[in-house]
Write an enzyme that holds these catalytic residues in place. Sequence first.
Site, short mmCIF file in Angstrom:
data_model
loop_
_atom_site.label_atom_id
_atom_site.label_comp_id
_atom_site.label_asym_id
_atom_site.label_seq_id
_atom_site.Cartn_x
_atom_site.Cartn_y
_atom_site.Cartn_z
N HIS A 63 0.88 -1.12 0.03
CA HIS A 63 0.20 -0.01 0.14
C HIS A 63 0.73 1.23 0.08
CE1 HIS A 63 0.67 0.41 4.37
NE2 HIS A 63 0.54 -0.86 4.27
N GLY B 247 5.26 2.10 9.95
CA GLY B 247 3.77 2.60 10.35
C GLY B 247 3.62 2.80 11.91
N ARG C 31 0.58 13.40 6.39
CA ARG C 31 0.19 14.65 6.98
C ARG C 31 0.19 15.89 6.13
NH1 ARG C 31 -0.83 11.04 9.88
NH2 ARG C 31 -2.79 11.40 8.67
N ALA C 32 -0.72 16.77 6.13
CA ALA C 32 -0.64 18.13 5.47
C ALA C 32 0.05 19.04 6.53
CB ALA C 32 -1.99 18.64 5.39
#
Length: 610
Positions: free
Chosen positions: A12, A305, A421-422
């Site tokens: 992924h 992760g 993340r932005a």
Amino acid sequence: MAVILGLSAYYHDAAAALVIDGKIVAAAQEERFTRKKHDESLPVNAIEYCLREAGLAAADIDYVGFYEKPYLTFERLLETYFAFAPAGFSSFVRAMPAWLGTKLRIHRHIRNSLGGAYRKQIVFARHHESHAASAFFPSPFDEAAILTMDGVGEWSTTTMGHGRGNRITLTHELRFPHSLGLLYSAFTYFAGFKVNSGEYKLMGLAPYGEPTYVDLIRDKLIDLKEDGSFRLDQRYFNYCQGLTMTSRAFDKLFGGPPRAPEAPLTQREMDLAASIQVVTEEVVLRLARTVHTRTGSRNLCMAGGVALNCVANGRILREGPFERIWIQPAAGDAGGALGVALFVWHQLLGNARTATTLDSQSGSLLGPRFADSEIRAVLDRAGARYHEAASDDELCERTADLLATESVVGWLQGRMEFGPRALGGRSILGDPRSPAMQSTMNLKIKFRESFRPFAPSIKQERVADYFEMRDREDSPYMLLVAPVKPEHRTKTDGPSAFGIERLKQLRSTVPAITHVDYSARVQTVDPTRHGRYYQLLDRFERKTGCPVLINTSFNVRGEPIVCTPEHAYRCFMATDMDALVMEHFILLKSEQPGRESFDRKAYLAEHELD
Ligand SMILES: [Fe+2]
């Protein structure tokens, strides 16, 4: 000159990264281009972007690196199948076509994706070597302990080791099926969220619950040793042989079947989330202490992760034993693409490395950028009405005005973020002082679950004024959770609430970013890395006295973060966002022709719920 292309794919979060003479030139996830969240296909669009950014062609590449060794993963699949046979037949049959059709022919597929122009070597690193390389090589440390934790990569689920100068050495590992990532994913699944995507929701849900299941988890599921190593009792899980994460025995232990996706959340899910969070933090803290003892280092680098569990990260930082920690912002498998490219440059080619003060990740702003002229063309084609700011000053002044009057603002500036993340490149911003903002942004802008918390961006020099962090503590990648300082907390009078009801209580002077346990996932913003975004925060502070903004990713639920001005404009039109600011252009929703007729339903239906 040496040009190295790193790739991750087929599990992924496929991604490509380009490293030229040791410098990270570009990196991007495939999902941003294909608009399919967590897209795992060979990242042809991301590759094309990376080459375009550098002005190179496929024939100019000297090395291609792939982030794992597919044959080892295939071996694990076969061995696990034979160990459980015939129990795992259906999952085995489902996995086989992809393996025989694509994954074992990866050389050919990579060469095809480069148009046949690349004839040199393809290097395969180990999965956790790629994570470790992504954690250490861009870090600001000359030497550091390394800890990687994820679901599984080939056989490894956790590794530890050490990095010094231009070399990393992994010395210890835990192996499949004993995996902290898979344990956390099992609870994610059981709570009714999607595996490999909903882990963040589970972490956000934890503060609503009580950790009532900790003893049960410790007694039955995990045999945790003092050094942080552990074994999982496989009777409670089903990921080795089945198509689900947990087994019937797990259901029995926790009082019934998993929550169905989108069913109402109950106290059980909140308590399970709180409990698995406590256990995860305990494992991570023990592993951190162990790698500290083994290496004697004052610095820690992390990836994989599990390193996205910023609540656990915050505890490592506050409780030690390390003085400093650095976490790869693309800690999941996308970051493996960057890791393998740096691994080839430093570890295999032996090129020297000099650690830089800030780090060499450039704020993780490594994706595409768009010039004013390109944006103007997009807006004209769409028939949008816009204002153009004559300077950065004017732009930030007007945007700060909008934010201070409770407008929700879409903000597309500079290069797109690499990682989940932005960080101020593709963000939706709001006023954290507003009591209504948390609910407005969840329900009318993001169309997502009401319990989910929002994160703050704060001027770096003010971080210790609002959060329990060291003065000017660096957290540019939003990977650390810290408590809001007592002086900013407000007393909540009235009957004490439980569960989701706690959401309605105002807890601080910045309620929209204060979670129900007074925690916040902090991003520090500095003028060097963040330029115009820092200026905006500065303007907002001058107007309001508050150096904090809500920063959430520019997307709706299930949608990958926007990449281009077209994506941003459509998302703006589809939601109740009040304004859109792209480079020097400002758009107000109230002025947009077509805002009434825009088909919101059709837009939301493009994205599968995550
Ligand atoms: Fe991984």
